[in-house]
Write an enzyme that holds these catalytic residues in place. Structure first.
Site, PDB file in Angstrom:
ATOM      1  N   GLU A  69       1.028  -1.160   0.045  1.00  0.00           N
ATOM      2  CA  GLU A  69      -0.047  -0.018   0.077  1.00  0.00           C
ATOM      3  C   GLU A  69       0.891   1.385  -0.086  1.00  0.00           C
ATOM      4  OE1 GLU A  69      -3.042   1.890  -0.626  1.00  0.00           O
ATOM      5  OE2 GLU A  69      -3.569  -0.122  -0.102  1.00  0.00           O
ATOM      6  N   GLU A  76       1.630   6.338  -7.044  1.00  0.00           N
ATOM      7  CA  GLU A  76       0.420   7.362  -7.601  1.00  0.00           C
ATOM      8  C   GLU A  76       0.659   8.684  -7.337  1.00  0.00           C
ATOM      9  OE1 GLU A  76      -3.185   6.344  -5.310  1.00  0.00           O
ATOM     10  OE2 GLU A  76      -3.726   4.718  -6.178  1.00  0.00           O
TER      11      GLU A  76
END
Length: 128
Positions: A69, A76
């Site tokens: 994550e 991102e």
């Protein structure tokens, strides 16, 4: 560089790492969901008295999910920096990174089923 300078640099690097974890916690809902799942898994492990071997799997799984994550968040963020406008390839990069998280999360669910479900079923059997 002397020892004290190296030590300061090392401590500073940990500060940056914790700053990154703080950023992910503050801005990423999915990271917070994984942190809650971590607390649930640790509580269940404690409550169900899982073995050392099972704890190793739980800790490995938690680590993999959280690291994946964090890497997804980093990817991102970088993609948004280099491609602020919509770009099909940039979107693909983000999708692939998110896919890695999904695969790791499925691994976590499967491990949880293997470790916790038999113990919960035994408790339910004795409770009825």
């Amino acid at each position: 560089m002397n020892f004290s300078g190296s030590l300061r640099k090392l401590i500073r690097s940990f500060g940056y790492a914790f700053k990154g974890i703080g950023y992910a916690t503050a801005t990423q809902l999915n990271f917070r969901v994984h942190l809650v799942a971590t607390l649930v898994a640790v509580y269940l492990g404690y409550a169900l008295h899982i073995s050392v071997n099972e704890w190793q799997w739980v800790v490995l799984t938690i680590t993999l999910v959280l690291v994946t994550e964090l890497l997804n968040t980093a990817i991102e963020t970088l993609v948004d920096l280099v491609s602020p406008e919509f770009n099909k390839k940039a979107g693909r990069v983000k999708d692939v990174a998110a896919g890695a998280v999904v695969i790791t999360a499925l691994f976590a669910v499967i491990n949880a089923l293997f470790i916790f479900l038999p113990k919960v079923l035994i408790l339910l059997h004795y409770a009825s």
